[in-house]
Design a protein around this motif. Structure first.
Motif, PDB file in Angstrom:
ATOM      1  N   GLU A 677       0.835  -1.201   0.000  1.00 25.36           N
ATOM      2  CA  GLU A 677       0.000   0.000   0.000  1.00 25.36           C
ATOM      3  C   GLU A 677       0.873   1.256   0.000  1.00 25.36           C
ATOM      4  O   GLU A 677       0.541   2.248  -0.669  1.00 25.36           O
ATOM      5  N   ILE A 678       1.975   1.217   0.737  1.00 25.67           N
ATOM      6  CA  ILE A 678       2.896   2.354   0.764  1.00 25.67           C
ATOM      7  C   ILE A 678       3.589   2.481  -0.593  1.00 25.67           C
ATOM      8  O   ILE A 678       3.767   3.592  -1.117  1.00 25.67           O
ATOM      9  N   GLN A 679       3.994   1.364  -1.170  1.00 18.99           N
ATOM     10  CA  GLN A 679       4.598   1.402  -2.500  1.00 18.99           C
ATOM     11  C   GLN A 679       3.627   2.048  -3.502  1.00 18.99           C
ATOM     12  O   GLN A 679       4.019   2.875  -4.326  1.00 18.99           O
ATOM     13  N   LEU A 680       2.378   1.645  -3.413  1.00 15.68           N
ATOM     14  CA  LEU A 680       1.364   2.161  -4.336  1.00 15.68           C
ATOM     15  C   LEU A 680       1.240   3.680  -4.219  1.00 15.68           C
ATOM     16  O   LEU A 680       1.237   4.403  -5.217  1.00 15.68           O
ATOM     17  N   GLU A 681       1.121   4.187  -2.988  1.00 18.97           N
ATOM     18  CA  GLU A 681       0.966   5.632  -2.802  1.00 18.97           C
ATOM     19  C   GLU A 681       2.246   6.385  -3.143  1.00 18.97           C
ATOM     20  O   GLU A 681       2.190   7.544  -3.577  1.00 18.97           O
ATOM     21  N   ALA A 682       3.389   5.730  -2.957  1.00 15.20           N
ATOM     22  CA  ALA A 682       4.649   6.365  -3.357  1.00 15.20           C
ATOM     23  C   ALA A 682       4.688   6.566  -4.869  1.00 15.20           C
ATOM     24  O   ALA A 682       5.090   7.629  -5.360  1.00 15.20           O
ATOM     25  N   VAL A 683       4.263   5.565  -5.619  1.00 15.59           N
ATOM     26  CA  VAL A 683       4.215   5.708  -7.079  1.00 15.59           C
ATOM     27  C   VAL A 683       3.215   6.789  -7.459  1.00 15.59           C
ATOM     28  O   VAL A 683       3.480   7.626  -8.336  1.00 15.59           O
ATOM     29  N   ARG A 684       2.074   6.805  -6.807  1.00 18.26           N
ATOM     30  CA  ARG A 684       1.063   7.813  -7.130  1.00 18.26           C
ATOM     31  C   ARG A 684       1.624   9.222  -6.892  1.00 18.26           C
ATOM     32  O   ARG A 684       1.382  10.136  -7.671  1.00 18.26           O
ATOM     33  N   GLY A 748     -15.133  -6.290  -8.022  1.00 17.48           N
ATOM     34  CA  GLY A 748     -13.811  -6.096  -7.444  1.00 17.48           C
ATOM     35  C   GLY A 748     -13.608  -4.713  -6.865  1.00 17.48           C
ATOM     36  O   GLY A 748     -14.462  -3.833  -6.940  1.00 17.48           O
ATOM     37  N   GLY A 749     -12.438  -4.535  -6.269  1.00 22.23           N
ATOM     38  CA  GLY A 749     -12.080  -3.243  -5.706  1.00 22.23           C
ATOM     39  C   GLY A 749     -11.979  -3.266  -4.203  1.00 22.23           C
ATOM     40  O   GLY A 749     -12.596  -4.093  -3.517  1.00 22.23           O
ATOM     41  N   ASP A 750     -11.180  -2.359  -3.678  1.00 23.06           N
ATOM     42  CA  ASP A 750     -10.966  -2.209  -2.242  1.00 23.06           C
ATOM     43  C   ASP A 750     -11.436  -0.811  -1.847  1.00 23.06           C
ATOM     44  O   ASP A 750     -10.905   0.194  -2.326  1.00 23.06           O
ATOM     45  N   ALA A 751     -12.450  -0.733  -0.969  1.00 24.84           N
ATOM     46  CA  ALA A 751     -13.068   0.552  -0.627  1.00 24.84           C
ATOM     47  C   ALA A 751     -12.095   1.499   0.069  1.00 24.84           C
ATOM     48  O   ALA A 751     -12.139   2.714  -0.146  1.00 24.84           O
ATOM     49  N   GLN A 752     -11.212   0.959   0.910  1.00 28.32           N
ATOM     50  CA  GLN A 752     -10.268   1.823   1.609  1.00 28.32           C
ATOM     51  C   GLN A 752      -9.286   2.462   0.627  1.00 28.32           C
ATOM     52  O   GLN A 752      -8.999   3.653   0.701  1.00 28.32           O
ATOM     53  N   ILE A 872      -6.934   0.597 -14.047  1.00 30.55           N
ATOM     54  CA  ILE A 872      -8.145  -0.218 -13.922  1.00 30.55           C
ATOM     55  C   ILE A 872      -8.379  -0.559 -12.458  1.00 30.55           C
ATOM     56  O   ILE A 872      -9.514  -0.529 -11.965  1.00 30.55           O
ATOM     57  N   SER A 873      -7.318  -0.858 -11.741  1.00 23.12           N
ATOM     58  CA  SER A 873      -7.442  -1.153 -10.320  1.00 23.12           C
ATOM     59  C   SER A 873      -7.948   0.065  -9.555  1.00 23.12           C
ATOM     60  O   SER A 873      -8.788  -0.053  -8.651  1.00 23.12           O
ATOM     61  N   ASP A 874      -7.443   1.271  -9.904  1.00 28.77           N
ATOM     62  CA  ASP A 874      -7.936   2.494  -9.276  1.00 28.77           C
ATOM     63  C   ASP A 874      -9.437   2.628  -9.452  1.00 28.77           C
ATOM     64  O   ASP A 874     -10.172   2.969  -8.511  1.00 28.77           O
ATOM     65  N   LEU A 875      -9.900   2.394 -10.662  1.00 26.80           N
ATOM     66  CA  LEU A 875     -11.318   2.547 -10.952  1.00 26.80           C
ATOM     67  C   LEU A 875     -12.154   1.514 -10.194  1.00 26.80           C
ATOM     68  O   LEU A 875     -13.230   1.836  -9.676  1.00 26.80           O
ATOM     69  N   ARG A 876     -11.665   0.292 -10.118  1.00 22.86           N
ATOM     70  CA  ARG A 876     -12.383  -0.720  -9.328  1.00 22.86           C
ATOM     71  C   ARG A 876     -12.457  -0.295  -7.865  1.00 22.86           C
ATOM     72  O   ARG A 876     -13.504  -0.422  -7.219  1.00 22.86           O
ATOM     73  N   ASP A 877     -11.336   0.209  -7.345  1.00 25.97           N
ATOM     74  CA  ASP A 877     -11.317   0.645  -5.948  1.00 25.97           C
ATOM     75  C   ASP A 877     -12.263   1.825  -5.736  1.00 25.97           C
ATOM     76  O   ASP A 877     -13.002   1.879  -4.734  1.00 25.97           O
ATOM     77  N   LEU A 879     -14.934   2.605  -7.431  1.00 28.31           N
ATOM     78  CA  LEU A 879     -16.311   2.111  -7.491  1.00 28.31           C
ATOM     79  C   LEU A 879     -16.699   1.398  -6.205  1.00 28.31           C
ATOM     80  O   LEU A 879     -17.827   1.544  -5.707  1.00 28.31           O
ATOM     81  N   ALA A 880     -15.779   0.622  -5.644  1.00 28.12           N
ATOM     82  CA  ALA A 880     -16.067  -0.059  -4.381  1.00 28.12           C
ATOM     83  C   ALA A 880     -16.324   0.957  -3.275  1.00 28.12           C
ATOM     84  O   ALA A 880     -17.218   0.771  -2.437  1.00 28.12           O
ATOM     85  N   PHE A 881     -15.556   2.038  -3.264  1.00 34.38           N
ATOM     86  CA  PHE A 881     -15.743   3.097  -2.264  1.00 34.38           C
ATOM     87  C   PHE A 881     -17.111   3.762  -2.425  1.00 34.38           C
ATOM     88  O   PHE A 881     -17.852   3.945  -1.446  1.00 34.38           O
TER      89      PHE A 881
END
Length: 886
Positions: A677-684, A748-752, A872-877, A879-881
């Motif tokens: 999760e930290i890696q992901l936000e670092a890239v963002r 799919g997707g992670d709401a957090q 695509i993962s961002d969009l799934r997340d 939508l879940a949120f």
């Protein structure tokens, strides 16, 4: 031939223009480019009359002989050099040979001031609404000239008021009552008086609907809580409907089902924005009712479609003129419990010289409507009357007679039975209705429960096991003026239900119950709290200021909204800093710091010294909007400290993206953090800071490690940050059509994670939309979007925002002469300037001299191509949120 007569009737003196009956030859000068388009091919539009035969027309009514009465305005902000008459005129147009052109025109009456609407009563008398009075105009000998004019209602206060905020619309019910709508008088104290001395008054309340007998007797309020209800009409089933303009930043304009005792949520005491914890616009607050249909900007006139000869599918619907948008819409209505809902369709659309106002139908079912022509408010000498009919050969429904008795309606009968309850033996029926899902049933039960006969049962009901019953009983007791309120309210402030406590807080504030001040904090601690409860608590504290109470009760300000309601000095700051307060409440309070930029020290202390994760999280979110070096350092330290919870570190990285400081060198090591999760936000974060060459150097090695597997969201984020050449191979397939997107985003997707996407600088969702109080207000609030939108609908709204634009969220543009274009959601065009409600700065004012062009945006304010910035993962997340917001 024109003849001038001096006339005096009923205390109304003036020069009456009488156009002697002559045969007229009309030569219309309408430019074909100005011809409105009819979007329903079964209908046709023809020009009936235009200037100079009719100028700046507003109200229109048609009598039983098909004579067309039109209110011609000459006193609506006339310019200083205006050449027209000094009073408004009511003209009569007669088309005796039925060729769609008037061949006879006379003046029925003149001398009115700020005339707005006309209507014939069931008895056949013409009534005229001006900003300050309702008049009945008698023509007993049928010569189309008024010989007596009588005032039946008068707005005796305030001394002066803007015409669009005073008396507005008029209609009659089949049983003979006269209904009149009143605007909010800008927050000024007001008083409306009938012929028998009956009156209705207020200060700081919203606009309202009143009714009286046609002679002005027995005046009473029907409903309140409007902004400016420009028109009101009964539909074919007996529902009273009002077209209400909207507060500046709230929206939408709304079609409201008006019921006895209804409160529709607006009060001018709280200013023009419409944003305040004690307000509602769609039934959000207990004791208020929702609207039925969202309308476009500046609805002006309503018509029950059943009065016209229209195709059968129009039966049971309404038509509305949308003045600002140069449109006429068909409102498709369907039952929703005891009330109505629906949607609009544009059936007539024009350009900048088409400004439809009011409707009427003749006895053959032809529709006539007035057209102000120009956007200019002051009288300008232009005007038109249009005729809308069904094309020959198209089957139509027979028009319903005006004021015909309506047939039985099951939903109306259910409401009426509740309203008419008066025996304590019927209390169980009221208890059942108070627990209904339908807010109109709950409301009717509350109105009945407020009667003196139910006083003890209402008090007992505040201890009922059902929170909805307790809530309804409390609203009923407040409506009834129950005293002594303070002991009851003190108890309700400790109710286990948050909504009950919130409504009790509002009662304390509205009644100025200062003796209950010491108990307000109990409302926050008696059970789970939420942001809405906390915001209401803060406003109630402000309402209990002695200075405010005295000023409001004494009406010390001409405009109620001018009365200040400050919180005690440093109240929120002290609340946040007080360690004796529950941490969850301190975290909520951080959202309401009045000036976060002045509280950087406090926020950084909370972030670095506090242990409670929610306090630290809210401190991070507050610091995200404060461009400050100290804030940036604290956020970076939080993000890079592996001892901190992952959620805080990820939020800190998200907040860093909004800081001006360049800290990418310190963020790069987080690409190798143990937590994905930290890696992901670092890239963002790095996506917003690295040049293409830097991205290739920094991110390509990390992407290479992901080829063999790893976290899919991270791999996609890295791939999006790199071009295909940089990545070293073809990136993951991106759908090319909406159908493909629907398939790939179906699950799919992670709401957090999706919450972080929502507030990211890439998605920019929060710039226009709010969730539970965080975000912008240019677009609709998404706090409960999961209740009303399916995942499929959400995908379409995100990826194809312009495919279906709700009229209440219509965008507007202003193009300046220097080429700069501004876009916003609401527009207010004045004589010399235009205000546009924008995302970045709220209302912005532009001088007309600097403007090249303005109008409705053809596309949604929500930009296309959002998916290009997201994986695509961002969009799934995401939508879940959004789906979780229920």
């Amino acid at each position: 031939m024109v003849r001038y007569l001096t006339n005096s009737f009923g205390g109304f003196a003036g020069t009456v223009l009488v156009l002697v009956t002559v045969t007229l030859s009309f030569r219309f000068t309408l430019d074909p480019a100005d011809m409105p388009r009819v979007l329903d091919e079964r209908l046709e539009l023809s020009l009936f009359a235009e200037n100079p035969g009719i100028v700046t027309p507003i109200g229109i009514a048609i009598d039983s002989l098909n004579r067309i009465f039109v209110l011609e305005s000459h006193t609506h902000l006339p310019p200083k050099d205006y050449k027209g008459p000094t009073g408004d005129i009511i003209k009569v147009f007669v088309d005796s040979n039925a060729d769609g052109r008037p061949d006879k025109t006379t003046v029925f009456a003149d001398g009115l001031k700020e005339g707005l609407n006309l209507a014939f009563s069931p008895e056949g008398h013409l009534y005229a609404v001006t900003s300050r009075a309702v008049w009945v105009l008698y023509d007993r000998n049928g010569d189309r000239v008024c010989e007596e004019k009588k005032k039946v209602l008068e707005l005796v206060e305030p001394a002066s008021v803007y015409a669009h905020a005073a008396l507005l619309g008029i209609t009659f019910s089949p049983d003979g009552w006269m209904y009149v709508s009143r605007g909010n008088t800008g927050g000024q104290a007001w008083k409306l008086v009938g012929t028998d001395g009956s009156s209705v008054s207020g200060y700081g309340d919203g606009g309202n609907i009143v009714r009286s007998r046609p002679d002005g007797a027995r005046l009473e309020e029907v409903a309140t809580g409007f902004w400016n209800p420009m028109d009101l009409k009964f539909d074919g089933k007996g529902h009273l409907l009002a077209a209400d303009n909207d507060p500046d930043s709230r929206g939408p304009n709304r079609l409201v089902h008006v019921v006895p005792g209804g409160d529709y949520g607006y009060k001018s005491l709280y200013g023009g924005s419409g944003i305040h914890p004690y307000l509602a616009w769609n039934g959000e607050r207990p004791g208020t009712l929702p609207y039925g249909v969202g309308l476009g900007e500046a609805p002006s006139g309503l018509l029950a479609a059943g009065l016209a000869a229209l195709p059968p599918d129009y039966r049971g619907q309404m038509l509305a003129t949308i003045w600002e948008e140069s449109r006429i819409v068909r409102i498709n209505l369907t039952a929703k419990g005891a009330s109505l809902t629906g949607y609009t369709q544009v059936i007539v659309e024009g350009g900048q010289t088409f400004r439809p106002v009011a409707f009427a139908t003749d006895r053959n079912g032809a529709i006539y409507f007035t057209d102000w022509v120009l956007r200019n408010y002051p009288n300008h000498g232009k005007g038109r009357i249009w005729r809308l009919t069904t094309r020959k050969g198209i089957a139509v429904e027979k028009p319903q007679p005006m004021y015909a008795p309506v047939g039985p309606d099951a939903a109306v009968e259910v409401l009426n039975r509740l309203y008419n309850q008066s025996s304590p033996a019927e209390i169980s029926q009221l208890h059942t209705a108070l627990q209904a899902k339908d807010p109109f049933l709950r409301h009717a039960a509350t109105v009945a429960l407020a009667r003196p006969a139910f006083r003890q049962q209402a008090i007992d009901a505040t201890r009922d096991a059902s929170p909805l019953v307790r809530l309804g009983a409390m609203v009923a007791l407040q409506r009834s003026g129950y005293q002594p309120a303070e002991p009851l309210v003190r108890r309700l402030l400790t109710d286990p239900d948050a909504q009950v406590r919130q409504r009790a807080l509002q009662w304390v504030g509205e009644a100025g119950l200062q003796e209950a001040r010491a108990d307000l904090d109990k409302a926050l601690t008696a059970g789970p709290a939420n942001p809405a409860l906390f915001e209401t608590y803060l406003e109630t504290v402000a309402h209990l200021s002695s200075a405010f109470i005295d000023a409001y009760r004494n009406r010390s300000e001409a405009y109620a909204k001018s009365i200040k309601r400050p919180l005690p000095h440093q109240f929120v700051e002290n609340f946040v800093a007080d360690p004796s307060r529950p941490a969850v409440l301190r975290a909520m309070a951080i959202r309401y710091l009045p000036r976060p930029a002045e509280q950087v020290w406090l926020l950084t202390q909370l972030l670095t010294k506090e242990q409670h994760p929610q306090i630290r999280l809210e401190a991070i979110r507050a610091l995200a909007g404060v461009p400050d070096q100290a804030a940036g350092r604290s956020l970076l330290a939080t993000a890079t400290n592996p001892k901190n919870p992952v959620s805080l570190r990820a939020e800190a990285l998200l907040a860093l993206a909004r800081q001006p400081a360049e800290v990418s060198a310190s963020v790069r090591p987080l690409l190798n953090d143990p937590n994905p999760e930290i890696q992901l936000e670092a890239v963002r974060y790095l996506r917003t800071r690295l040049s293409d060459s830097e991205a290739q150097r920094v991110l390509r090695p990390r992407y290479a490690l992901q080829k063999g597997g790893g976290e899919e969201p991270l791999r996609q984020q890295l791939a999006l940050a790199l071009s295909p050449a940089d990545a070293g191979h073809k990136l993951s397939h991106r759908p090319a059509s909406l159908a493909e997107w629907q398939t790939i985003l179906a699950t799919g997707g992670d709401a957090q994670r999706g919450q972080r996407v929502f507030y990211s600088v890439q998605a920019v969702c929060s710039s226009c939309h709010a969730v539970q109080g965080r975000g912008g207000d240019l677009g609709p609030d998404l706090s409960n979007v999961g209740q009303s939108k399916s995942r499929t609908q959400l995908v379409q709204a995100i990826l194809r925002p312009s495919k279906e634009i709700s009229p209440e969220w219509q965008g507007w543009y202003i193009r300046l002469k220097n080429g700069v274009e501004h876009q916003g959601r609401q527009i207010d065009v004045g004589e010399k300037q235009i205000e546009l409600y924008t995302q970045a700065a709220g209302f912005v004012t532009f001088a007309k001299n600097d403007i090249q062009d303005y109008g409705m945006s053809k596309t949604s304010l929500m930009p296309d191509g959002l998916e290009q910035q997201l994986t695509i993962s961002d969009l799934r997340d995401l939508l879940a949120f959004l789906q979780a917001k229920k």
